[in-house]
Each structure stands twice: as C-alpha cells, then as structure tokens.
Design a protein around this motif. Structure first.
Motif, mmCIF file in Angstrom:
data_model
loop_
_atom_site.group_PDB
_atom_site.id
_atom_site.type_symbol
_atom_site.label_atom_id
_atom_site.label_comp_id
_atom_site.label_asym_id
_atom_site.label_seq_id
_atom_site.Cartn_x
_atom_site.Cartn_y
_atom_site.Cartn_z
ATOM 1 N N LEU A 82 -8.102 3.810 -1.514
ATOM 2 C CA LEU A 82 -7.819 2.698 -0.345
ATOM 3 C C LEU A 82 -8.262 1.784 -0.741
ATOM 4 C CD1 LEU A 82 -6.768 5.908 1.380
ATOM 5 C CD2 LEU A 82 -5.566 3.645 0.566
ATOM 6 N N THR A 83 -10.035 1.799 0.060
ATOM 7 C CA THR A 83 -11.405 1.083 0.607
ATOM 8 C C THR A 83 -11.206 -0.246 -0.352
ATOM 9 O OG1 THR A 83 -12.451 2.558 1.232
ATOM 10 C CG2 THR A 83 -13.666 0.871 1.140
ATOM 11 N N THR A 106 -3.733 -3.192 6.287
ATOM 12 C CA THR A 106 -4.006 -1.849 5.729
ATOM 13 C C THR A 106 -5.253 -0.644 6.165
ATOM 14 O OG1 THR A 106 -5.573 -3.386 4.486
ATOM 15 C CG2 THR A 106 -3.758 -3.099 3.302
ATOM 16 N N ALA A 148 -3.916 3.254 5.809
ATOM 17 C CA ALA A 148 -4.861 4.035 5.395
ATOM 18 C C ALA A 148 -5.100 5.467 5.709
ATOM 19 C CB ALA A 148 -5.547 3.170 3.821
ATOM 20 N N MET A 176 -7.731 -1.760 -0.090
ATOM 21 C CA MET A 176 -8.310 -2.550 1.623
ATOM 22 C C MET A 176 -8.708 -4.224 1.559
ATOM 23 S SD MET A 176 -9.090 -0.969 5.098
ATOM 24 C CE MET A 176 -8.978 0.389 4.627
ATOM 25 N N LYS A 227 -5.558 7.684 -3.510
ATOM 26 C CA LYS A 227 -6.618 7.758 -2.235
ATOM 27 C C LYS A 227 -8.068 7.235 -2.265
ATOM 28 C CE LYS A 227 -4.911 11.620 0.561
ATOM 29 N NZ LYS A 227 -5.040 13.271 1.134
ATOM 30 N N LEU A 261 1.199 -0.955 -0.323
ATOM 31 C CA LEU A 261 -0.054 0.215 0.180
ATOM 32 C C LEU A 261 0.727 0.843 0.212
ATOM 33 C CD1 LEU A 261 -2.538 1.401 0.257
ATOM 34 C CD2 LEU A 261 -2.864 0.928 3.006
ATOM 35 N N LYS A 296 -5.461 8.770 5.114
ATOM 36 C CA LYS A 296 -6.948 9.627 4.598
ATOM 37 C C LYS A 296 -6.715 10.916 5.798
ATOM 38 C CE LYS A 296 -9.629 7.188 1.992
ATOM 39 N NZ LYS A 296 -10.472 8.052 1.472
#
Length: 451
Positions: A352-353, A407, A411, A356, A349, A338, A415
């Motif tokens: 990211l979810t 992650t 992450a 993950m 960005k 990551l 954020k």
C-alpha cells in the motif's frame, strides 16, 4: 443480455401473451432453456411475468429459472405463495441455492418454509444459514463426493458411477478415518491408474482448500489464482464439509463487483427490493448525500475564508471550477485503481505504501503537464503571463495532493479492515474539493504576493 435470436423469442412470447394463446406459449417455453426464460421474464412487465409462470408446471424448471433472476424479482415471484408452495420449489434446488434464497426472507417466514421442506434438505440448509452471509460456509455445497484414502481405483470408479445426488465432481477428494481432507485426484488420474491401486498411493497431498469462515471474495481470488474448477471447504479440524464450484465463484465475483459499485455511489442493492417505496429508498441514499452536502459547505467556508484576498486577486476565481474538477478526477482515479486492485488481488496490503508513492508521482507528472498547459493558456485569457505561472504552479500542487488523498483515505480504511469502496466516488471528490481549493488559494495568493 438479449441476443438477436433471444430478442425474436421475446417478441414471440409477448405476441402469444397478447393473444392469450396459453397452449402455444407453453410449447414455446418448453423448448427454451431456463436461463433464456429468465432473460425474457426480466424484459416483461409484472402482469406478463405472472402469465409466464402460469404456463410452467415443472417445479424443477421453475427452480432453475428463478436462480437466474434478480433478488427483487425473486421476492415478487414468492410474494403471494404459501410457505408449503415455496418449500416445494426450494426442494428442487441445491442446498446452497435454497439457503441463498431463504436469506431474502424475514426469519419468521424462513421458519415456516423450513417446516415444509424435506428433512435432508432442511438439515443442510439450516447448517448453511448458520454461517455468515459473506463466508465460504454460506456459499458452499454440502452435497459433495469424497472417498476414503484406502479405497481402490476400481472401487472408486464403481461408487462414482452411482453418484447422482451430489455436486458433480471435477476432482475426487480423499479423506481419512476422521473425514479430514488428505488428498485430491483428478478424474483423469483415476482412469489412467491400475484398478488395484489405492487412492492414497496416487493422490496429490498438497490440496488447495479454504476454511468455512473465509470471506467469499478471498475464495474467488484463490479459485482465480490457481485456475480451479472447484475448491474444497474444511472446518477448523480440516474436516471436509463442502465444495465451492466455479459457477458459484462467477456469481460471487459478479455480486461483489455490484456491491462495490453501489458503495461507490452511496447506496446498496437493497433498494432494488423496495420497489417504488420512494421514502425508504431515499433513506438509504441520503446519508451519503449528507456527507457530500456538508463537505461542499466546508468548501464554501474555504472560499469565504480566502474571500478578502480573492477580491484583491479576483482573477483567481475564474480558475476555481477547473481546480475542483481536475482534483476530483485525479483523486477518484487513484482511489478506483487502488480499490479494484485490492479487490482483484493485484495489490497486496504490504504494498500500500509503495502504491501510494507511485500514485503521488503519477499525480505530480499529470499536475506538471496540466500546470504547464494552464500556464501557457491563462495569459491568452487574462493577458498577464504572471497569472499563468501562478495558477499553473497552484494546479500542480493541487493535483499532486489529490493523488495522495485518493490513495491515503482508502489505504487507511484497508489498514483498519474497513471496506475501502465506501471512501471512493463522491466522498473523494468532495474531500479533494476542500483540500484542492485550500491549496489553490494558498499557493496562488502566496506567489502573487511574492511576484
């Protein structure tokens, strides 16, 4: 990097230093490229390095050599020099290089050195020092080449022939009356167009540029993305104030990668500037180790918390090292992928979810495979098939959660605009020790109770 040819030259230099053959050493150094001399210097002891410097009188060559050295070696070189001597060498450099070196000194010494530098250089360097260290403004070269949009091709060619004291152009930048960047022309375009054509008639108006306050790492990503040899830097009014060339970008990429590596192990490259000052170096490293120290104490608390049940199911203790090691590795793998993906611009960005969830799925696949493998092997060790099923299931859940942790932590930092590199390495490993053991004991004890 020492090639075979450079290794021979290094041995020759060492031999001449031992013989104190200064004139012969000077002749050898005169024939070597500054970058090769820098590599040789890096492989010599402090006393021999001083003898090398004594053999080089050309300030321009000295300036080229020291730009290839590490910060700690730079400070060693300038350590015994008076401000006026330092200024003579910095005057031989581009403004951005001189500014980068001045950032290594304390403010009082910087002020003294600036007093002895040439007026034009001082103004350019002071402007660069005004920008934050990691910004585009700090690394740009203010000595650029640009022409007005009403200039003809013929006029531009004549001016270009006389341009000696500016960063050599791969592109010709075009400005308007307010010195705003309005276009760009490649040298090839300039040569192929009729002499009476005005630049505004042949220029490309869609210019890729960066702002003075942009992070230098983002600048490197833009240069890489668009395969540029140079990128113009503009201020808030789009006035052209400098350019950043590809050689500067290579340095940025190397320095940012080095910085991330240091952060991953809980230190900084500042400790290279401290020499043999053990206590000061320990002070830099200690905070990270304290985090690990207290984290592992919490792991011990987890073991103590389950101690009563572990006595009942003592067999679980033999698999603790396996769970801790595997969980730490899975978490570190996920966090590293990551962090490097973000650094290289391969992960956005907004993704990211999604990333993950992907890593959790990867963790589940690896947990399933390794869990089945452990379920098969454990009975050969302890003779009870039930134990294999229990610890195999526990390992599956532990590794799945480790991928999530690896992650989720970086992450979250991303954020909130924090550097995710500080959350990798030992930190992730320690966190996974705590969560992994908790999950392992909870799942194992629950299954053993049911079965």
């Amino acid at each position: 990097m020492l090639t075979s040819a450079l290794r021979v030259k290094l041995e020759t230099v060492k031999k001449l230093i031992r013989k104190n053959a200064k004139s012969s050493l000077q002749r050898v150094l005169d024939k070597l490229h500054p970058a090769d001399i820098a590599v040789i210097i890096k492989n010599l002891n402090e006393l021999d390095r001083k003898k090398i410097w004594e053999c080089i009188d050309d300030k321009s060559k000295i300036a080229s050599i020291i730009l290839e050295l590490e910060d700690s070696q730079l400070l060693e070189f300038f350590e015994s020099m008076q401000p006026e001597e330092v200024a003579l060498i910095l005057n031989e450099m581009e403004s951005d290089d001189a500014a980068n070196i001045l950032r290594l000194f304390d403010q009082d010494k910087v002020n003294e050195i600036l007093k002895y530098m040439e007026k034009d250089d001082v103004e350019a360097v002071e402007e660069l020092l005004h920008y934050p260290e990691d910004s585009a403004g700090a690394v740009m070269n203010p000595n650029f080449f640009a022409l007005h949009e009403d200039t003809t091709v013929k006029e531009a060619t004549k001016v270009l022939h006389k341009a000696e004291d500016v960063e050599m152009v791969f592109y010709l930048y075009v400005i308007d009356d307010a010195e705003r960047l309005v276009g760009v022309i490649s040298l090839r375009q300039l040569i192929l167009n009729p002499p009476d054509k005005k630049l505004k008639e042949i220029m490309t108006t869609d210019v890729i540029s960066v702002t003075v306050d942009m992070d230098r790492e983002d600048v490197a990503k833009i240069v890489e993305k668009y395969d540029l040899l140079a990128v113009p830097v503009v201020d808030e009014n789009r006035k052209l104030v400098g350019i950043i060339t590809v050689d500067d970008v290579i340095d940025i990429i190397r320095e940012e990668a080095t910085e991330d590596i240091y952060k991953m192990i809980g230190t900084t490259d500042d400790e290279l500037l401290l020499g043999n000052k053990a206590f000061k170096i320990a002070k830099i490293r200690l905070p990270w180790l304290l985090i690990t120290f207290f984290g592992e104490l919490i792991s011990g608390f987890v073991i103590t918390f389950f101690q009563g049940r572990v006595k009942e199911f003592a067999i679980l203790a033999s698999f603790m090292p396996l769970v801790m090691a595997m969980g730490g590795n899975v978490g570190t793998q996920s966090s590293t992928i990551l962090i490097r993906g973000m650094a290289l611009g391969k992960i956005d960005k907004s993704e990211l979810t999604k990333f993950m969830f992907k890593e959790v799925k990867v963790g589940m696949v690896m947990g399933l495979i390794l869990g089945i493998l452990l379920a098969i092997l454990a009975p050969f060790w302890h003779g009870d098939p039930k134990i294999g099923v229990v610890v195999g299931c526990a390992l599956f859940f532990a590794l799945s959660f480790a991928a999530f942790t690896g992650t989720f932590v970086p992450a979250t930092l991303i954020k909130f605009n924090y550097d995710p590199a500080v959350a990798s390495g030992p930190f992730i490993s320690t966190l996974n020790d705590i969560t992994g053991l908790t999950i392992y004991f909870s799942v194992s004890i629950l299954l053993l109770t049911i079965l």
